[in-house]
Scaffold this active site. Structure first.
Site, PDB file in Angstrom:
ATOM      1  N   LYS A  89      -6.606  -5.060   1.445  1.00  0.00           N
ATOM      2  CA  LYS A  89      -6.632  -4.424   0.125  1.00  0.00           C
ATOM      3  C   LYS A  89      -7.663  -5.039  -0.828  1.00  0.00           C
ATOM      4  CE  LYS A  89      -3.256  -1.436   0.776  1.00  0.00           C
ATOM      5  NZ  LYS A  89      -3.514   0.021   0.779  1.00  0.00           N
ATOM      6  N   GLU A 111      -0.691   1.411  -8.387  1.00  0.00           N
ATOM      7  CA  GLU A 111       0.606   1.608  -7.738  1.00  0.00           C
ATOM      8  C   GLU A 111       0.635   0.710  -6.508  1.00  0.00           C
ATOM      9  OE1 GLU A 111      -1.864   3.044  -4.838  1.00  0.00           O
ATOM     10  OE2 GLU A 111      -2.013   3.606  -6.954  1.00  0.00           O
ATOM     11  N   SER A 378      -4.210  -5.378   9.734  1.00  0.00           N
ATOM     12  CA  SER A 378      -4.460  -5.114   8.315  1.00  0.00           C
ATOM     13  C   SER A 378      -3.844  -6.128   7.369  1.00  0.00           C
ATOM     14  CB  SER A 378      -3.944  -3.718   7.952  1.00  0.00           C
ATOM     15  OG  SER A 378      -2.554  -3.615   8.213  1.00  0.00           O
TER      16      SER A 378
END
Length: 392
Positions: A89, A111, A378
């Protein structure tokens, strides 16, 4: 395909379906983003932060013990779990944070589901001296208490969302409402390849560093391209980040792994591309889970980052043109994937990533010859320890 069309469509998917209030801000954002892509100083600044702050390039690790277990697959992990904040991210939040500074915005909203995007947004906001507000479903606040604490420690205000399913979909609804109200000073950092144009394209561009590095690294190691790529898919940013650089390499097969939750024959899953219909959600046309009456279904996954009833429009396009295959695994299988990687390689993955890991056992039974696969790891499993402890 390097871009969506000028209206933000990937084939028939994508576009802008938002209140009139947001059309001008989205147009301004697209204009600033296009200018940034052409500006060498923006690329230099982003590359600096990705390298010196986030920790890129991430390794492409050959998982020899897992490969031996699988027999027919040689597995390589793109180690996004080793980045600062523990997931992919940060690639996107650094890029969007720099755009917010260029646009002279003083307030950031976002969010989050699993909390990793929220942590990455709070991290970048602290780095750049920006006010930060994170919307998070009340259910996810409970599941991801550690990440909530991390966000608070970083100076962000976390607002629990108690409407609807109290998860990611509802957090995104509230973030969009906030943005409509405070558009003058607020920059909305969307965390996945979803939302209205230019977000799916923009997030993909910031995450495409994953695939560019992986392609270069694999060619250096193997002097060839991999046979397969695989990654978990909720909204789909880590998967699209890996897939994009290989789009034109037709012999490289791409597999996105969604969450089958309690089973595809139940209403408790998030397998949007397997079970969904074309519709409009959060500002774009894609595939989503809905009832016969057109109401959005409540999605479910053991992984908070996957329980989203939609998917990025570019993934819907990839499926439509048969460039990628989309499969799903259950909650129980994902837990098995987490245990498998932990015990074979000493790496505890995020529950999201564990979906892609356990699918390797199914893929290994299908391949007819020894094959190579790159898996996007990830995120790391630190955030899921409370959930895992309760379930195992």
């Amino acid at each position: 395909m390097s871009l969506p069309d000028r209206n933000g469509h990937f084939g028939k998917f994508g576009g802008k379906y938002v209140p009139e209030t947001l059309m001008a801000p989205l147009g301004e954002l697209e204009k600033v983003f296009r200018a940034a892509l052409r500006d060498p100083s923006f690329k230099k600044e982003l590359d600096y932060h990705l390298r010196e702050y986030a920790g890129r390039p991430t390794p492409l690790y050959e998982a020899k013990r897992l490969s031996k277990h699988l027999k027919t697959l040689n597995v390589y992990f793109k180690r996004e779990d080793l980045l600062h904040t523990g997931a992919h991210k940060i690639n996107n939040t650094l890029g969007q944070g720099l755009l917010a500074k260029r646009m002279h915005k003083t307030r950031i909203i976002a969010e989050t589901g699993a909390g990793q995007h929220g942590v990455a947004t709070a991290t970048v906001s602290a780095l750049m001296g920006l006010e930060c507000v994170i919307y998070m479903g009340a259910e996810d606040v409970k599941r991801q208490a550690l990440n909530v604490y991390r966000m608070n420690l970083l100076g962000a205000k976390v607002i629990p969302v108690t409407s609807g399913s109290r998860t990611l979909k509802d957090a995104m609804n509230e973030a969009i409402r906030d943005w409509v109200t405070n558009v003058r000073d607020t920059f909305y950092i969307i965390g996945s390849v979803a939302g209205p144009h230019p977000y799916p394209w923009m997030v993909r561009e910031f995450q495409a560093v994953i695939g560019r590095e992986a392609r270069r690294q694999f060619l250096a190691k193997a002097k060839a391209l991999p046979d397969y790529l695989t990654a978990c898919v909720g909204g789909g940013s880590n998967a699209m980040g890996l897939f994009h650089a290989f789009f034109r390499d037709k012999r490289v097969k791409m597999i996105g792994v969604e969450a089958a939750g309690l089973g595809l024959n139940t209403d408790s899953h998030s397998a949007t591309l397997e079970k969904g219909e074309v519709g409009i959600l959060h500002g774009s046309k894609s595939v989503l889970l809905e009832t016969k009456d057109g109401q959005i279904k409540i999605a479910h996954s053991i992984a908070a980052g996957l329980d989203y009833p939609g998917v990025g429009p570019e993934h819907a396009y990839y499926k439509k043109i048969k460039r990628a295959e989309y499969v799903s695994v259950t909650d129980k299988e994902a837990l098995d994937g987490l245990k498998l990687l932990s015990k074979t390689e000493g790496i505890i993955p995020a529950l999201e990533s564990a979906h892609a890991i356990i699918y390797l056992e199914k893929l290994a039974k299908k391949v007819r010859r020894k094959s190579t696969v790159i898996v996007c790891l990830s995120g790391r499993g630190d955030k899921d320890m409370a959930t895992i402890k309760e379930l195992i």
